[in-house]
Design a protein around this motif. Structure first.
Motif, PDB file in Angstrom:
ATOM      1  N   GLY A  51       0.805  -1.218   0.000  1.00  0.00           N
ATOM      2  CA  GLY A  51       0.000   0.000   0.000  1.00  0.00           C
ATOM      3  C   GLY A  51       0.833   1.260   0.000  1.00  0.00           C
ATOM      4  N   PHE A  52       0.141   2.381   0.122  1.00  0.00           N
ATOM      5  CA  PHE A  52       0.750   3.717   0.041  1.00  0.00           C
ATOM      6  C   PHE A  52       1.753   3.918   1.182  1.00  0.00           C
ATOM      7  N   TYR A  53       2.922   4.457   0.847  1.00  0.00           N
ATOM      8  CA  TYR A  53       4.070   4.503   1.761  1.00  0.00           C
ATOM      9  C   TYR A  53       4.670   5.900   1.738  1.00  0.00           C
ATOM     10  N   PRO A  54       3.970   6.903   2.290  1.00  0.00           N
ATOM     11  CA  PRO A  54       4.402   8.306   2.105  1.00  0.00           C
ATOM     12  C   PRO A  54       5.532   8.749   3.031  1.00  0.00           C
ATOM     13  N   LEU A  68      -4.210   9.128  -3.414  1.00  0.00           N
ATOM     14  CA  LEU A  68      -3.955  10.351  -2.649  1.00  0.00           C
ATOM     15  C   LEU A  68      -5.241  10.832  -1.981  1.00  0.00           C
ATOM     16  N   ASP A  69      -6.347  10.764  -2.701  1.00  0.00           N
ATOM     17  CA  ASP A  69      -7.635  11.203  -2.135  1.00  0.00           C
ATOM     18  C   ASP A  69      -8.012  10.351  -0.925  1.00  0.00           C
ATOM     19  N   CYS A  70      -7.774   9.079  -1.050  1.00  0.00           N
ATOM     20  CA  CYS A  70      -8.088   8.157   0.039  1.00  0.00           C
ATOM     21  C   CYS A  70      -7.230   8.498   1.270  1.00  0.00           C
ATOM     22  N   PHE A  71      -5.954   8.765   1.032  1.00  0.00           N
ATOM     23  CA  PHE A  71      -5.044   9.148   2.123  1.00  0.00           C
ATOM     24  C   PHE A  71      -5.502  10.455   2.774  1.00  0.00           C
ATOM     25  N   ILE A  72      -5.890  11.408   1.934  1.00  0.00           N
ATOM     26  CA  ILE A  72      -6.346  12.705   2.435  1.00  0.00           C
ATOM     27  C   ILE A  72      -7.594  12.522   3.315  1.00  0.00           C
ATOM     28  N   ASP A  73      -8.521  11.699   2.857  1.00  0.00           N
ATOM     29  CA  ASP A  73      -9.736  11.429   3.638  1.00  0.00           C
ATOM     30  C   ASP A  73      -9.393  10.841   5.004  1.00  0.00           C
ATOM     31  N   VAL A  74      -8.493   9.881   4.996  1.00  0.00           N
ATOM     32  CA  VAL A  74      -8.114   9.235   6.254  1.00  0.00           C
ATOM     33  C   VAL A  74      -7.424  10.234   7.184  1.00  0.00           C
TER      34      VAL A  74
END
Lengths: 467, 442
Positions: free
Chosen positions: A66-69, A413-419
């Protein structure tokens, strides 16, 4: 992820084995040179090994999960063709001291030429095995340059206070004294603070551009002029090269020496902390010196170099121009989407990453202790994301450093922003939910103090403790 | 712009994202960069290839490298790699993870590093191992610096002339810039001279590095070394082949304080020199000076066993210029490689590898001497690698062998030629190599 609590040693049973080898007589090693007793290593069958490590892997999070920022780490997607090329037996079977290997020489030469084109440097050495190793190598080249000119007084190197921790550590290992230069209120190197530090004892300056706040050091031209005028060299820490990939070349900014992290900018996998590769590029007058500095056993991490060159061939002249720009686009998009709920100390346009300084509302008004950056990071794990880099750079107390890279879609990115917004809301209403996070991971927060006070660092000690 | 498989952005995505940011174009995101730094030229790079083209390009290039049977070691040994290893190390949960900073979702990495540390401790006999380093030579160079950092205001480290040449080169490079004085210990009959070591100790002495199995392939006898070094308040470092440690005396048994070496012989392919993995282990009393990452065991809030990066107060991100080292990563995936290898082999498998190496290399040694074209150099026990004195031109020998499909008889700096036979070299291959020498050289 499910919790699995075994060590390979705990599966051991005397008489089992996982190898397939011919018989041979026992080697007649003289008793005076022979070890006293056999090492207590695991005795397990092949299937034990495969299941054990498959189970372990399922407690791990990678870019493919998954996303790894993770800020400053450039966790971009690792293409699979890279792995296929690096595993070709025609490459893996070559001994490092074989000289007649034209196919391998061609890859090194093509890689040298490509990296020179991308960075504006003249020539690269591929011996360094990691970013910090590249820094050390680059500083050795810097020192050697001064030594060969008979200039023995240049024993100090300037490092900004926002630098990666490896910068001062590499300088110290290279026998250099560190002089710190302060950042100004915009998060950039303060040229006025720099000027009085320059003199005949300065070997050079180490800079990251964009810096660790993700900000472009716009006064680099003046800085380069000042440092060169005092006889010093400019070192470019390439850890933050990604936003400049296909846009700006460090050589054009006046840098004399730089390293690249092939495991960041050039898409090779991080492998849980290595192997990486940290080739060092130099300007023309330093080319010979670069080849003379022997910092690793053979030719660097060839397997990693192969992967990186595969990436360059896939990317090509056409796509490289978008790599850095998309990375910058992603970072600014997240920054602008969250700055009303997370504190943004510096408002200007960022490059590949940016830094928040904790939550706008940490929930302390509820009468409970406020949610910290650590709490936000841990809560993100519950939602299936890796956390950003936290508490770095040291300029802010609640630093949360986010680097999304160019390989993430707008949907991700949108999903991350929502979380992140959900977590901000949770913090405001129920900070304890964050204090106790993570809730859905194989383990909860560990007792790190105990780990440091009573170090148990191998299985033999682990057994004593459990008994 | 046609879409590219690693960039998920559609034109519409870019437009919406720029709108949110309030920027007119992608170029506007670089408005903070002085415009003369924006590269306007065409990058001198190949045009993008398709995946098929890339595969074929590398396949063709690979054919240009002659595939030789490897009969040389000198720091990189052609041991057998069981198929299980790359199957495990390719799992992307391991491969695509970063350093385990978020331990709650990195227990896989942390556990195998803990297992790796345990294996290195078992092999070396030492109390503590770090989480691995770049390669053997850099581990040796770090150990030399550890000697100096542990001694107060002493800067001389003695290094045996019998260490592998690439190890010596890296030690000297690191030492030059750190300000460490390296004094080379002479050899006697192909082994580090104890008398030479004693004679070289002076007031500036901080430690000594000696190889367990040396560059001539000889298993060294270090009786009396630790006493001499410790009497002068120095640290003893042993450079080891970890595969050989399954059968030869350990650094701990010889009384060493620090053990270093390259993990490559534990199943890592030659791969033109890397990636490999350096190991470093020490006694408990040197723990706080040990560079690199360390994984430790603890419990989580619920009392479950958990593993974390520990003793980080030694490290660069906290200590900055006062750190024990600038190292901030390890060679994690290669440590996994070694861990899976050793798990498959176990104590019996590792002993078997050494038994076969011993058998094959001694067979090769005897057959080469029987040709009458070599002279014996040393009379000392060896495991898989040895040197002989060629009674003819070494360059021609190497070239003829290469033409016949063998990488062998590597000339050393002393005028000898070096051979190595691992468990991968069959009796038939050895016979074929000897035949070339019998029929086609001097």
């Amino acid at each position: 992820m499910k919790y699995y609590d075994k060590l390979i040693f705990e599966l051991s049973k005397s008489g089992r084995s996982g190898f397939s080898l011919p018989q041979a007589p026992t080697a007649p090693i003289p008793a005076s040179l022979k070890r006293g007793s056999a090492p207590a290593l695991p005795q397990v069958s092949e299937v034990d090994v495969v299941r054990h490590y498959t189970n372990l892997s399922q407690m791990n999070f990678g870019v493919d999960t998954g996303f790894y920022p993770l800020g400053s780490c450039t966790m971009k997607y690792n293409p699979k063709i890279n792995e296929e090329v690096a595993a070709m037996p025609a490459f893996t079977a070559i001994h490092p001291l074989q000289e007649n290997v034209p196919g391998i020489r061609e890859i090194y030469e093509a890689m040298d030429k490509s990296l020179a084109a991308i960075t504006g440097m003249k020539h690269f050495t591929f011996k360094p095995c990691a970013g910090a190793h590249g820094e050390l190598t680059g500083l050795m080249i810097m020192r050697e340059y001064h030594l060969r000119r008979g200039d023995f007084a240049r024993t100090r190197v300037i490092v900004p206070d926002s630098a990666h921790g490896t910068n001062p550590a590499s300088a110290a290992v290279c026998g250099l004294e560190i002089v710190e230069v302060k950042s100004n209120e915009h998060g950039l190197v303060d040229v006025n603070d720099l000027k009085p530090l320059l003199g005949p004892d300065i070997a050079g300056i180490m800079m990251t551009n964009p810096n660790t706040l993700g900000l472009f050091e716009g006064e680099i031209k003046e800085i380069a002029q000042l440092v060169h005028d005092c006889g010093g060299l400019l070192y470019y820490d390439g850890a933050n090269m990604n936003p400049l990939l296909g846009v700006v070349r460090p050589g054009d900014m006046g840098f004399d020496i730089m390293h690249l992290n092939l495991h960041k900018t050039f898409s090779t996998p991080h492998g849980g902390g290595g192997p990486g590769s940290g080739p060092v590029g130099v300007c023309e007058k330093l080319s010979d010196i670069a080849d003379d500095v022997f910092v690793s056993g053979f030719h660097g991490n060839f397997g990693v170099i192969l992967r990186a060159y595969t990436y360059i061939l896939m990317l090509g002249r056409e796509n490289i121009k978008l790599a850095g720009k998309y990375a910058t686009l992603s970072a600014n998009y997240i920054k602008e989407s969250l700055k009303d709920v997370y504190k943004l100390p510096i408002q200007t346009v960022c490059k590949h990453e940016f830094v928040f300084d904790g939550l706008v509302d940490d929930g302390s008004s509820t009468g409970k202790s406020g949610a910290t950056t650590l709490d936000v990071a841990k809560r993100l794990l519950d939602y299936g994301f890796h956390a950003p880099t936290i508490y770095f750079p040291l300029l802010f107390h609640q630093a949360l450093m986010i680097e999304p890279t160019e390989t993430e879609s707008k949907e991700t990115l949108d999903c991350f922003i929502d979380v992140m917004r959900t977590i901000a809301a949770e913090a405001a209403s129920d900070p304890d939910l964050l204090h106790n996070a993570p809730h859905n991971t194989p383990i909860s927060r560990p007792d790190e103090t105990r780990a440091a006070r009573q170090p148990v660092v191998k299985f033999a000690d682990s057994k004593q403790l459990l008994n | 712009m046609a879409s590219f498989q690693y960039f998920p952005h559609t034109g519409e995505d870019v437009k919406q994202m720029l709108e949110r940011i309030g920027a007119g174009s992608l170029d506007d995101l670089y408005s903070d960069v002085p415009q003369d730094f924006i590269y306007k030229g065409e990058y001198d790079l190949p045009l993008a290839k398709t995946e098929q083209e890339v595969r074929e390009w590398f396949e063709k290039l690979a054919e240009d490298n002659p595939r030789l049977k490897v009969f040389v070691g000198q720091g990189a040994y052609d041991h057998y790699t069981p198929s299980v290893i790359s199957y495990i190390t390719s799992r992307s949960e391991f491969l695509t993870a970063y350093t385990p900073y978020q331990c709650e979702i990195s227990q896989g990495t942390l556990r195998y590093i803990f297992e790796y540390q345990s294996i290195i401790c078992e092999l070396t006999g030492m109390d503590v191992s770090n989480a691995s380093m770049y390669d053997g030579p850099t581990a040796a160079a770090e150990a030399v610096r550890m000697c100096v950092a542990s001694a107060r205001k002493k800067h001389t480290v003695l290094v045996s002339s019998t260490v592998l040449p690439h190890v010596m080169k890296v030690i000297k490079t690191y030492a030059k810039y750190y300000g460490t004085n390296i004094v080379v210990i002479p050899s006697e009959n192909g082994q580090t001279s104890l008398e030479g070591l004693k004679a070289a100790i002076d007031d500036d002495f901080a430690g000594a590095l000696v190889p367990s199995v040396n560059r001539f392939g000889i298993i060294e006898n270090h009786e009396g070394f630790a006493d001499a070094i410790h009497a002068a308040k120095g640290m003893m470092v042993e450079y080891c082949d970890p595969s050989a440690l399954a059968v030869v005396k350990t650094p701990a048994e010889w009384g060493a304080d620090v053990a270093v070496g390259d993990g490559q012989p534990l199943g890592i392919p030659l791969c033109y020199g890397g990636p490999y993995v350096g190991f470093m282990a020490c006694r408990n009393d040197c723990l706080r000076k040990l560079p690199g990452r360390i994984v430790g065991q603890t419990v989580d809030k619920d009392g479950k066993r958990a593993f974390v990066l520990t003793l980080q107060a030694r490290e660069q991100h906290i200590r900055r210029e006062k750190a024990t080292s600038n190292i901030c990563s390890n060679e994690s995936l290669m440590a996994l490689w070694v861990t899976v290898y050793v798990s498959l082999m176990g104590p019996d498998g590792l002993a078997r590898v050494n038994d076969i190496c011993y058998e094959r290399s001694h067979y090769l040694y005897e057959r080469l001497l029987a040709t009458g074209k070599f002279e014996k150099v040393f009379d000392a026990p060896f495991l898989k690698e040895f040197v002989l004195k060629p009674l003819g031109p070494a360059d021609a020998l190497r070239a003829k062998l290469e033409k016949a499909g063998f990488f062998a008889a590597l000339p050393t700096e002393d005028g000898f030629v070096s051979f190595c036979a691992t468990e991968k070299r069959s009796i038939e291959e050895i016979d074929a190599l000897v035949k070339v020498i019998e029929e086609d050289w001097v």
